[in-house]
Design a protein around this motif. Structure first.
Motif, PDB file in Angstrom:
ATOM      1  N   GLY A 142     -57.001  -5.608  18.046  1.00  0.00           N
ATOM      2  CA  GLY A 142     -58.217  -4.918  17.629  1.00  0.00           C
ATOM      3  C   GLY A 142     -58.260  -4.490  16.180  1.00  0.00           C
ATOM      4  N   ASP A 143     -57.363  -5.032  15.338  1.00  0.00           N
ATOM      5  CA  ASP A 143     -57.385  -4.701  13.915  1.00  0.00           C
ATOM      6  C   ASP A 143     -58.559  -5.423  13.258  1.00  0.00           C
ATOM      7  OD1 ASP A 143     -56.951  -4.456  11.165  1.00  0.00           O
ATOM      8  OD2 ASP A 143     -54.765  -4.490  11.381  1.00  0.00           O
ATOM      9  N   ARG A 144     -59.558  -4.661  12.868  1.00  0.00           N
ATOM     10  CA  ARG A 144     -60.801  -5.274  12.372  1.00  0.00           C
ATOM     11  C   ARG A 144     -60.633  -6.011  11.049  1.00  0.00           C
ATOM     12  NH1 ARG A 144     -65.841  -3.915  14.432  1.00  0.00           N
ATOM     13  NH2 ARG A 144     -65.717  -2.836  16.422  1.00  0.00           N
ATOM     14  N   HIS A 145     -59.597  -5.720  10.324  1.00  0.00           N
ATOM     15  CA  HIS A 145     -59.345  -6.489   9.100  1.00  0.00           C
ATOM     16  C   HIS A 145     -59.242  -7.976   9.423  1.00  0.00           C
ATOM     17  CE1 HIS A 145     -57.680  -7.503   5.142  1.00  0.00           C
ATOM     18  NE2 HIS A 145     -56.740  -8.186   5.777  1.00  0.00           N
ATOM     19  N   TYR A 146     -58.742  -8.277  10.602  1.00  0.00           N
ATOM     20  CA  TYR A 146     -58.529  -9.676  10.993  1.00  0.00           C
ATOM     21  C   TYR A 146     -59.708 -10.254  11.776  1.00  0.00           C
ATOM     22  CZ  TYR A 146     -53.919  -8.677   9.290  1.00  0.00           C
ATOM     23  OH  TYR A 146     -52.872  -8.320   8.471  1.00  0.00           O
ATOM     24  N   TRP A 147     -60.743  -9.459  11.995  1.00  0.00           N
ATOM     25  CA  TRP A 147     -61.937  -9.954  12.676  1.00  0.00           C
ATOM     26  C   TRP A 147     -62.905 -10.631  11.702  1.00  0.00           C
ATOM     27  CZ3 TRP A 147     -63.849  -6.048  16.961  1.00  0.00           C
ATOM     28  CH2 TRP A 147     -62.840  -5.872  17.911  1.00  0.00           C
ATOM     29  N   LEU A 148     -62.704 -10.451  10.397  1.00  0.00           N
ATOM     30  CA  LEU A 148     -63.486 -11.129   9.359  1.00  0.00           C
ATOM     31  C   LEU A 148     -64.998 -10.970   9.559  1.00  0.00           C
ATOM     32  CD1 LEU A 148     -61.417 -14.414   8.858  1.00  0.00           C
ATOM     33  CD2 LEU A 148     -61.177 -12.213   7.712  1.00  0.00           C
ATOM     34  N   GLY A 149     -65.399  -9.741   9.859  1.00  0.00           N
ATOM     35  CA  GLY A 149     -66.826  -9.456   9.954  1.00  0.00           C
ATOM     36  C   GLY A 149     -67.457  -9.763  11.280  1.00  0.00           C
ATOM     37  N   LEU A 150     -66.714 -10.350  12.203  1.00  0.00           N
ATOM     38  CA  LEU A 150     -67.233 -10.629  13.545  1.00  0.00           C
ATOM     39  C   LEU A 150     -67.000  -9.419  14.451  1.00  0.00           C
ATOM     40  CD1 LEU A 150     -65.879 -14.248  13.849  1.00  0.00           C
ATOM     41  CD2 LEU A 150     -68.280 -13.612  13.603  1.00  0.00           C
ATOM     42  N   GLU A 151     -67.755  -9.346  15.513  1.00  0.00           N
ATOM     43  CA  GLU A 151     -67.579  -8.299  16.521  1.00  0.00           C
ATOM     44  C   GLU A 151     -67.050  -8.967  17.786  1.00  0.00           C
ATOM     45  OE1 GLU A 151     -67.742  -5.126  16.044  1.00  0.00           O
ATOM     46  OE2 GLU A 151     -68.452  -5.291  13.981  1.00  0.00           O
ATOM     47  N   LEU A 152     -65.759  -8.845  18.008  1.00  0.00           N
ATOM     48  CA  LEU A 152     -65.102  -9.570  19.089  1.00  0.00           C
ATOM     49  C   LEU A 152     -64.951  -8.755  20.361  1.00  0.00           C
ATOM     50  CD1 LEU A 152     -62.328 -11.346  16.984  1.00  0.00           C
ATOM     51  CD2 LEU A 152     -64.619 -12.172  17.557  1.00  0.00           C
ATOM     52  N   GLY A 153     -65.283  -7.461  20.291  1.00  0.00           N
ATOM     53  CA  GLY A 153     -65.220  -6.628  21.482  1.00  0.00           C
ATOM     54  C   GLY A 153     -63.842  -6.670  22.117  1.00  0.00           C
ATOM     55  N   ASP A 154     -63.811  -6.757  23.435  1.00  0.00           N
ATOM     56  CA  ASP A 154     -62.537  -6.844  24.150  1.00  0.00           C
ATOM     57  C   ASP A 154     -62.333  -8.227  24.757  1.00  0.00           C
ATOM     58  OD1 ASP A 154     -64.425  -6.816  26.138  1.00  0.00           O
ATOM     59  OD2 ASP A 154     -63.624  -5.073  27.194  1.00  0.00           O
ATOM     60  N   ARG A 155     -62.956  -9.235  24.132  1.00  0.00           N
ATOM     61  CA  ARG A 155     -62.898 -10.581  24.690  1.00  0.00           C
ATOM     62  C   ARG A 155     -61.616 -11.325  24.304  1.00  0.00           C
ATOM     63  NH1 ARG A 155     -67.811  -9.860  22.498  1.00  0.00           N
ATOM     64  NH2 ARG A 155     -67.535 -11.312  20.771  1.00  0.00           N
ATOM     65  N   TRP A 156     -60.886 -10.836  23.282  1.00  0.00           N
ATOM     66  CA  TRP A 156     -59.737 -11.586  22.766  1.00  0.00           C
ATOM     67  C   TRP A 156     -58.522 -10.668  22.625  1.00  0.00           C
ATOM     68  CZ3 TRP A 156     -60.156 -16.736  22.583  1.00  0.00           C
ATOM     69  CH2 TRP A 156     -61.452 -17.262  22.660  1.00  0.00           C
ATOM     70  N   THR A 157     -58.144 -10.036  23.698  1.00  0.00           N
ATOM     71  CA  THR A 157     -57.047  -9.072  23.666  1.00  0.00           C
ATOM     72  C   THR A 157     -55.692  -9.696  23.999  1.00  0.00           C
ATOM     73  OG1 THR A 157     -57.525  -8.462  25.961  1.00  0.00           O
ATOM     74  CG2 THR A 157     -58.571  -7.143  24.237  1.00  0.00           C
ATOM     75  N   ASP A 158     -55.664 -10.972  24.311  1.00  0.00           N
ATOM     76  CA  ASP A 158     -54.412 -11.677  24.606  1.00  0.00           C
ATOM     77  C   ASP A 158     -54.131 -12.648  23.465  1.00  0.00           C
ATOM     78  OD1 ASP A 158     -52.340 -13.293  25.520  1.00  0.00           O
ATOM     79  OD2 ASP A 158     -53.079 -13.322  27.589  1.00  0.00           O
ATOM     80  N   GLU A 159     -53.039 -12.426  22.756  1.00  0.00           N
ATOM     81  CA  GLU A 159     -52.747 -13.280  21.600  1.00  0.00           C
ATOM     82  C   GLU A 159     -52.500 -14.728  22.013  1.00  0.00           C
ATOM     83  OE1 GLU A 159     -48.574 -12.928  19.843  1.00  0.00           O
ATOM     84  OE2 GLU A 159     -48.832 -10.988  20.830  1.00  0.00           O
ATOM     85  N   GLN A 160     -52.113 -14.970  23.264  1.00  0.00           N
ATOM     86  CA  GLN A 160     -51.929 -16.347  23.714  1.00  0.00           C
ATOM     87  C   GLN A 160     -53.264 -17.074  23.816  1.00  0.00           C
ATOM     88  OE1 GLN A 160     -48.937 -17.557  23.715  1.00  0.00           O
ATOM     89  NE2 GLN A 160     -48.171 -15.497  23.269  1.00  0.00           N
ATOM     90  N   ASP A 161     -54.328 -16.348  24.140  1.00  0.00           N
ATOM     91  CA  ASP A 161     -55.665 -16.946  24.135  1.00  0.00           C
ATOM     92  C   ASP A 161     -56.074 -17.315  22.712  1.00  0.00           C
ATOM     93  OD1 ASP A 161     -55.870 -16.626  26.872  1.00  0.00           O
ATOM     94  OD2 ASP A 161     -56.988 -14.743  26.740  1.00  0.00           O
ATOM     95  N   VAL A 162     -55.732 -16.455  21.761  1.00  0.00           N
ATOM     96  CA  VAL A 162     -56.028 -16.751  20.354  1.00  0.00           C
ATOM     97  C   VAL A 162     -55.253 -17.990  19.912  1.00  0.00           C
ATOM     98  CG1 VAL A 162     -55.981 -15.856  17.998  1.00  0.00           C
ATOM     99  CG2 VAL A 162     -56.465 -14.304  19.910  1.00  0.00           C
ATOM    100  N   LEU A 163     -53.974 -18.054  20.262  1.00  0.00           N
ATOM    101  CA  LEU A 163     -53.166 -19.230  19.922  1.00  0.00           C
ATOM    102  C   LEU A 163     -53.765 -20.496  20.516  1.00  0.00           C
ATOM    103  CD1 LEU A 163     -50.659 -20.641  18.794  1.00  0.00           C
ATOM    104  CD2 LEU A 163     -49.415 -19.920  20.850  1.00  0.00           C
ATOM    105  N   ALA A 164     -54.262 -20.427  21.736  1.00  0.00           N
ATOM    106  CA  ALA A 164     -54.845 -21.612  22.373  1.00  0.00           C
ATOM    107  C   ALA A 164     -56.056 -22.113  21.601  1.00  0.00           C
ATOM    108  CB  ALA A 164     -55.228 -21.295  23.818  1.00  0.00           C
ATOM    109  N   VAL A 165     -56.904 -21.196  21.136  1.00  0.00           N
ATOM    110  CA  VAL A 165     -58.061 -21.593  20.329  1.00  0.00           C
ATOM    111  C   VAL A 165     -57.602 -22.234  19.020  1.00  0.00           C
ATOM    112  CG1 VAL A 165     -60.012 -20.718  18.980  1.00  0.00           C
ATOM    113  CG2 VAL A 165     -59.667 -19.936  21.315  1.00  0.00           C
TER     114      VAL A 165
END
Length: 257
Positions: free
Chosen positions: A39-62
């Motif tokens: 949830g560190d917004r510095h890494y959201w780059l202006g997007l609002e990601l809510g609680d949809r991406w709380t698993d870093e493995q999901d981020v890695l998959a993308v």
């Protein structure tokens, strides 16, 4: 400049480390994926990601799917990669959107958080669109964000502080521009990177962005449909001239050369 074929461009991207075995190390990538998921917004780059991406493995998959990083979660250190074929796929998608902009003589805004690397890439595309009758946005003067100024060089909005152009991930400069332009001056398309691109997409403007393998937010934005296109590449290689064949390829693919 001769227009490279797709295979020749792929070879160039790998040789110059714009893609392929890139300089960004694996542990840095994973650290950024974790911080986004936490949830560190510095890494959201202006997007609002809510609680949809709380698993870093999901981020890695993308990132494995859309950028080409190593998909093994046990690979924690050492080399990481960007798939050059995905880079060229992104350039082709970008070219299609630029072709649409030229056909409609759209109003287009260019911006970069990497002025030391990408300002000429953006500027050349802006000039090509202007030649086709597009309205390249001139930002209002006196804009302030993040204790600095939002200014424009060669048709590209950048962040300036202390008489220097700054590398920034912040979305606040784009907020300042869009707020100042208002609905009547709103661009049809933003071509940018970092928080400039993400915030434009979040605010409902068609946004095309370049992103490195340690900047997962814009790839997530494209996966969710907030970003129109995200192009994977190393966004600050040792010589900005290495991007010139890539830019020439994009303009040719868009019919703008």
């Amino acid at each position: 400049m001769p227009i490279l074929s797709r295979p020749a461009l792929v070879e160039h991207l790998v040789r110059t480390r714009i893609a392929g075995d890139v300089a960004t190390p694996r542990d840095n990538n994973l650290s950024h994926y974790r911080k986004l998921a936490n949830g560190d917004r510095h890494y959201w780059l202006g997007l609002e990601l809510g609680d949809r991406w709380t698993d870093e493995q999901d981020v890695l998959a993308v990132m494995a799917e859309r950028c080409g990083v190593v998909d093994d979660p046990e690979h924690r250190t050492g080399q990481d990669t960007i798939d050059p074929e995905l880079t060229v796929d992104g350039l082709d998608r970008m070219a299609a959107r630029l072709r649409k902009a030229a056909a409609g003589r759209e109003r287009v805004l260019f911006a970069t958080g990497h002025p030391g690397a990408l300002i000429d890439v953006h500027s050349r595309i802006a000039a090509a669109l202007r030649a086709q009758g597009c309205d390249i946005v001139k930002i209002p003067g006196g804009l302030v964000a993040d204790e600095g100024y939002v200014v424009q060089f060669a048709d590209v909005a950048v962040f300036e502080r202390g008489a220097s152009l700054w590398h920034t991930h912040s979305p606040e400069p784009m907020n300042a521009i869009l707020d100042a332009l208002g609905e009547d001056g709103r661009p049809d398309l933003v071509v940018a990177d970092h928080g400039w691109a993400g915030r434009a997409g979040q605010r409902g403007v068609d946004s095309v962005g370049y992103a490195d393998c340690n900047d997962p937010a814009l790839f997530i934005g494209e996966a969710e449909g907030t970003m129109q296109v995200t192009i994977p590449l190393d966004d600050h290689v040792v010589d900005p001239r290495f991007y010139e064949p890539m830019t020439a390829y994009t303009l040719h693919a868009a019919g703008l050369d």
